[in-house]
Design a protein around this motif. Structure first.
Motif, mmCIF file in Angstrom:
data_model
loop_
_atom_site.group_PDB
_atom_site.id
_atom_site.type_symbol
_atom_site.label_atom_id
_atom_site.label_comp_id
_atom_site.label_asym_id
_atom_site.label_seq_id
_atom_site.Cartn_x
_atom_site.Cartn_y
_atom_site.Cartn_z
ATOM 1 N N UNK A 1 52.621 31.867 33.877
ATOM 2 C CA UNK A 1 52.988 32.182 35.264
ATOM 3 C C UNK A 1 53.242 33.687 35.403
ATOM 4 N N UNK A 2 53.935 34.263 34.409
ATOM 5 C CA UNK A 2 54.240 35.707 34.440
ATOM 6 C C UNK A 2 52.959 36.529 34.325
ATOM 7 N N UNK B 1 54.256 28.141 28.725
ATOM 8 C CA UNK B 1 54.028 27.839 30.143
ATOM 9 C C UNK B 1 54.586 28.937 31.054
ATOM 10 N N UNK C 1 61.172 36.750 26.065
ATOM 11 C CA UNK C 1 61.861 35.711 26.844
ATOM 12 C C UNK C 1 60.885 34.800 27.575
ATOM 13 N N UNK C 2 59.656 35.264 27.751
ATOM 14 C CA UNK C 2 58.652 34.458 28.467
ATOM 15 C C UNK C 2 57.734 33.810 27.443
ATOM 16 N N UNK D 1 61.960 21.372 36.662
ATOM 17 C CA UNK D 1 61.991 22.538 35.768
ATOM 18 C C UNK D 1 63.333 22.607 35.055
ATOM 19 N N UNK D 2 63.310 23.252 33.871
ATOM 20 C CA UNK D 2 64.532 23.401 33.076
ATOM 21 C C UNK D 2 65.151 22.036 32.786
ATOM 22 N N UNK E 1 61.483 34.514 44.216
ATOM 23 C CA UNK E 1 60.354 35.438 44.054
ATOM 24 C C UNK E 1 59.904 35.473 42.595
ATOM 25 N N UNK E 2 60.859 35.438 41.679
ATOM 26 C CA UNK E 2 60.565 35.458 40.246
ATOM 27 C C UNK E 2 61.346 34.323 39.593
ATOM 28 N N UNK E 3 60.657 33.227 39.350
ATOM 29 C CA UNK E 3 61.313 32.032 38.816
ATOM 30 C C UNK E 3 61.477 32.067 37.316
ATOM 31 N N UNK E 4 60.936 33.052 36.639
ATOM 32 C CA UNK E 4 60.832 32.950 35.181
ATOM 33 C C UNK E 4 61.644 33.965 34.422
ATOM 34 N N UNK F 1 61.351 28.542 27.955
ATOM 35 C CA UNK F 1 62.562 29.325 28.174
ATOM 36 C C UNK F 1 63.094 29.783 26.827
ATOM 37 N N UNK G 1 51.947 33.276 41.644
ATOM 38 C CA UNK G 1 52.193 32.373 40.511
ATOM 39 C C UNK G 1 53.571 32.593 39.884
ATOM 40 N N UNK G 2 54.212 33.712 40.207
ATOM 41 C CA UNK G 2 55.497 34.029 39.588
ATOM 42 C C UNK G 2 56.668 33.324 40.265
#
Lengths: 133, 288
Positions: free
Chosen positions: B204-205, B200, B196-197, B55-56, A85-88, B188, B211-212
């Motif tokens: 999304x946030x 890129x 922390x965000x 990702x990551x 739900x929250x990937x970030x 990251x 989009x999250x």
């Protein structure tokens, strides 16, 4: 006076949430296992009207259900967890990650994709079974 | 024939209409939802002991470059005059920006349920039903700037900082890499609160809603966001012509990243292309 008002509203909201869920949050599960040892990943609470149930999976990994639907906890290198739900936002604990997901869920319920665990059978990095990694 | 990806703010009304029409046609055929699913199936976090491709991981940039190209190729089969526009979020950084107009991406989600009610991708417009998602919600959702804990889009100054990196990526090749262009751009970071965000991840946030999460491709702005991420990488490559993709070789047995990341000449699922083969896009498209 936009900022003070926003801060005030946020504080009010936090108070309301605390008042609403405080009792449940205070009852984080500590149910003993039949053998007498406590499951380190156990929690059982109502958060924002959702039942959050945490326990150890078959491999000892933290596992969580939201209203009975599995939510994949994805372990990060920083020791935290993100969810589908929250990937970030990497959260420090499975419970924090679950609450963060519920914060974003609104009135929706989880789909099967949110709980599926992939099996790494494709050496080039995909999940050919189509399950979420 | 090299084609051009334009800044979305410079598109003519006709160009906007053609892009939206091609996306809607891809959705109608079911092909769009297969792109959504591809992205879902390749998200692996970096503490899970599995190979990470999208990702990551160092291949975050070439994987998404190929993903965009596949999408753009599908669009151009429908309309050969279309390309994926980019969204420069350092400039068009507000809910009032023209990208969110009714004739293009549509606007923010409504307060009660975050449902997008305007534009061609509103569920109520009849042509955009979500099928591949982490929830049972069938409509597109957005939550610009997360009002309950406000966050802003990345600034030009923050992006300049990313551009000062001189090495493509660095060990441990994951979300904790403290240096290197890839993680600076992917975004990251440790720290507290919104710090922390970054870059890129922060975009999304900021858009929020679908989009999250794992279903972020359900929001068509995903492609415009990633086209700009790709542009930033392209500009960085021009400034650093000697900076090759890293790691050059697979991490050896005994390394914590053994079999976890894609080296320069290894294939990336699901296409089998290598990072090095995605390094030069100049014979396919250019950025205006």
């Amino acid at each position: 006076m936009i900022v003070p008002r926003r801060v005030a509203l946020r504080s009010l909201f936090a108070l309301a949430v605390t008042a609403f869920t405080g009792g449940a949050l205070g009852r984080v599960a500590s149910r003993p296992e039949p053998g007498g040892t406590r499951d380190p990943h156990a929690f059982d609470e109502v958060y924002r009207g959702r039942r959050l149930l945490g326990f150890s999976g078959p491999g000892g990994e933290p596992t969580v259900l939201v209203d009975g639907w599995p939510l994949h906890l994805m372990r990060c290198a920083d020791g935290g967890y993100v969810t589908p739900i929250d990937h970030y936002e990497s959260c420090p604990t499975p419970l924090a990650a679950t609450r963060a997901a519920v914060d974003e869920l609104g009135t929706a319920r989880l789909s099967p994709l949110a709980g599926a665990h992939g099996v790494p059978t494709d050496p080039t990095g995909g999940s050919p079974r189509g399950v979420h990694a | 024939m090299v084609y051009t990806r334009k800044n979305q703010r410079d598109l003519t009304g006709a160009e906007r209409r053609k892009f939206v029409a091609a996306v809607l046609e891809l959705k109608r055929t079911g092909a769009y939802d297969r792109f959504v699913r591809t992205h879902i199936d390749h998200y692996t976090a970096d503490g899970e002991g599995r190979r990470r491709i999208a990702h990551m991981t160092p291949s975050f940039l070439p994987w998404h470059r190929k993903f965009l190209l596949e999408f753009e190729t599908a669009l151009r089969r429908i309309d050969p005059t279309v390309s994926v526009p980019y969204w420069d979020w350092t400039r068009d950084n507000s809910p009032a920006s023209s990208i969110w107009r009714e004739d293009f991406m549509g606007g923010n989600g409504r307060r009660a349920d975050l449902q997008v009610m305007t534009g061609p991708f509103a569920h109520s417009a009849g042509r955009w039903t979500i099928t591949q998602s982490m929830t049972d919600t069938r409509y597109l959702t957005r939550d610009f700037g997360r009002p309950r804990d406000p966050i802003a889009l990345p600034t030009a100054a923050q992006l300049d900082e990313v551009m000062r990196e001189r090495v493509y990526d660095a060990a441990p090749w994951n979300s904790t890499s403290a240096t290197g262009f890839r993680n600076a751009l992917e975004g990251w970071a440790s720290g507290r609160g919104n710090d922390r965000f970054r870059i890129h991840n922060r975009v999304h946030r900021w858009v929020g809603g679908l989009m999250l999460g794992g279903g972020s491709v359900n929001d068509p702005v995903f492609w415009l966001h990633h086209a700009f991420v790709d542009l930033v990488w392209s500009r960085w490559q021009q400034r650093n012509p000697g900076a090759a993709y890293l790691p050059a070789e697979p991490p050896p047995l005994g390394d914590a990243q053994y079999r976890k990341v894609v080296a320069r000449h290894e294939p990336m699922a699901p296409w089998g292309v290598t990072p090095v083969s995605m390094f030069d896009h100049s014979r396919i498209y250019r950025y205006a």
